[in-house]
Design a protein around this motif. Sequence first.
Motif, short mmCIF file in Angstrom:
data_model
loop_
_atom_site.label_atom_id
_atom_site.label_comp_id
_atom_site.label_asym_id
_atom_site.label_seq_id
_atom_site.Cartn_x
_atom_site.Cartn_y
_atom_site.Cartn_z
N ALA A 83 -0.10 96.86 114.81
CA ALA A 83 -0.01 96.59 116.15
C ALA A 83 -0.40 97.72 116.93
CB ALA A 83 1.59 96.46 116.44
N ALA A 124 5.14 94.53 117.21
CA ALA A 124 4.60 94.27 118.28
C ALA A 124 5.81 94.27 119.41
CB ALA A 124 3.89 92.77 118.28
N VAL A 153 -1.28 97.06 121.17
CA VAL A 153 -0.20 96.31 121.67
C VAL A 153 0.69 97.32 122.75
CG1 VAL A 153 2.03 95.33 121.39
CG2 VAL A 153 0.17 94.84 119.75
#
Length: 405
Positions: free
Chosen positions: A188, A215, A193
């Motif tokens: 992630a 995430a 993210v």
Amino acid sequence: MGGNRAVVYVRPGEVEVRDTSYPELILRDGPGVNPLNVGRKCNHGVILKVVTTNICGSDQHMVRGRTTAPSGLVLGHEITGEVVETGSDVEFIKKGDLVSVPFNIACGRCPSCRRQDTHICEHVNPDRPGSAYGYVDMGGWVGGQSEYVMVPYADFQLLKFPDKDQAMDKILDLTMLSDIFPTGYHGAVSAGVKTGSAVYVAGAGPVGLAAAHSAQLLGASVVVVGDLIEERLAQARSFGCETINLREHDDLGEQLEEILGVPEVDCAIDAVGFEASGHGENAGEAPATVLNSVMDITRAGGRLGIPGLYVTGDPGSKDDDAKEGTLKIRFGLGFAKAHTFVTGQTPVMCYHRDLMKAILSGRAQIAKAVNATLISLDKAPEGYKRFDGGASKKFVIDPHRLVRS
């Protein structure tokens, strides 16, 4: 000195629990041990009584016969344990400490380790940078799906839990710190993210579920998970993810548009790796499918985190190119869209302390996200079969029956 029992790879599709030798602070010859590592002294190491050790999808690649793993290899690189013996050079880790073991074996001394790139340590594998426990071509360090295991470079590597009673209360979460949680989180982070991101995660196995939960922790506005197995997608929905069944739908962009209003995401995570399947009802194995599909649906300028395992050789593949680790990737598409690709093993030590604190505070609920399921050491072969059959569970082996259920 007492004996030991461990989960051993026998042949494709078969593992068994065998009596093995009690570990020493020296690397002995054995299945998969690099000859140049035989006799390596580890006075900087410790012997652990294994409290929990998990079955990983990377183990499953070997068990399926998709690597060059030799028969007799002791499996397991996700290890949490209690220190029962320390080497003469160990200063800060003490007998009785409860610790998490990063799956990367790292010396703490080489240029890579000093840059915090512990996943590509230059001193632990004579063949190439990077090493791991119980994994083919990774230097031959004995795996930890066992009752006892030796861990080198203890002062540098081990993450000590601050309170043993508190740790045992949350052990099903903390056992994920050795690999799966940092790996999902790295995917992630590598994908960029941030607050408000729309994220696509390819694969709803344990790493994909860990990436999806990560995430969310990083602030994603929506996380969409794609997989071929409905049971795994249901697990993703259980903690707030949107899902796409790729067995039923072969047009990923069209499905994303139904969910998001547009056929693309800000960033994507490949949590599948080299045994990928094509999309659609009758699709078979197509190892470049995920990489090509995530390039297609990630916006221009977006990032692709790739924690899914890719190998330099896949002898079990039906594709001649893939047997040599070569995939038919639409790299021109990624170039045209100015994508950033981040690959490689996860440098666990970059993340594990912060993720431990997130677990102990109750912020992270990783055991719930991946459906952690406790089994005994003797049930490990059954766990491998169930995992290979698509069960949406992260099997956690409890060799000494120390975990309170």
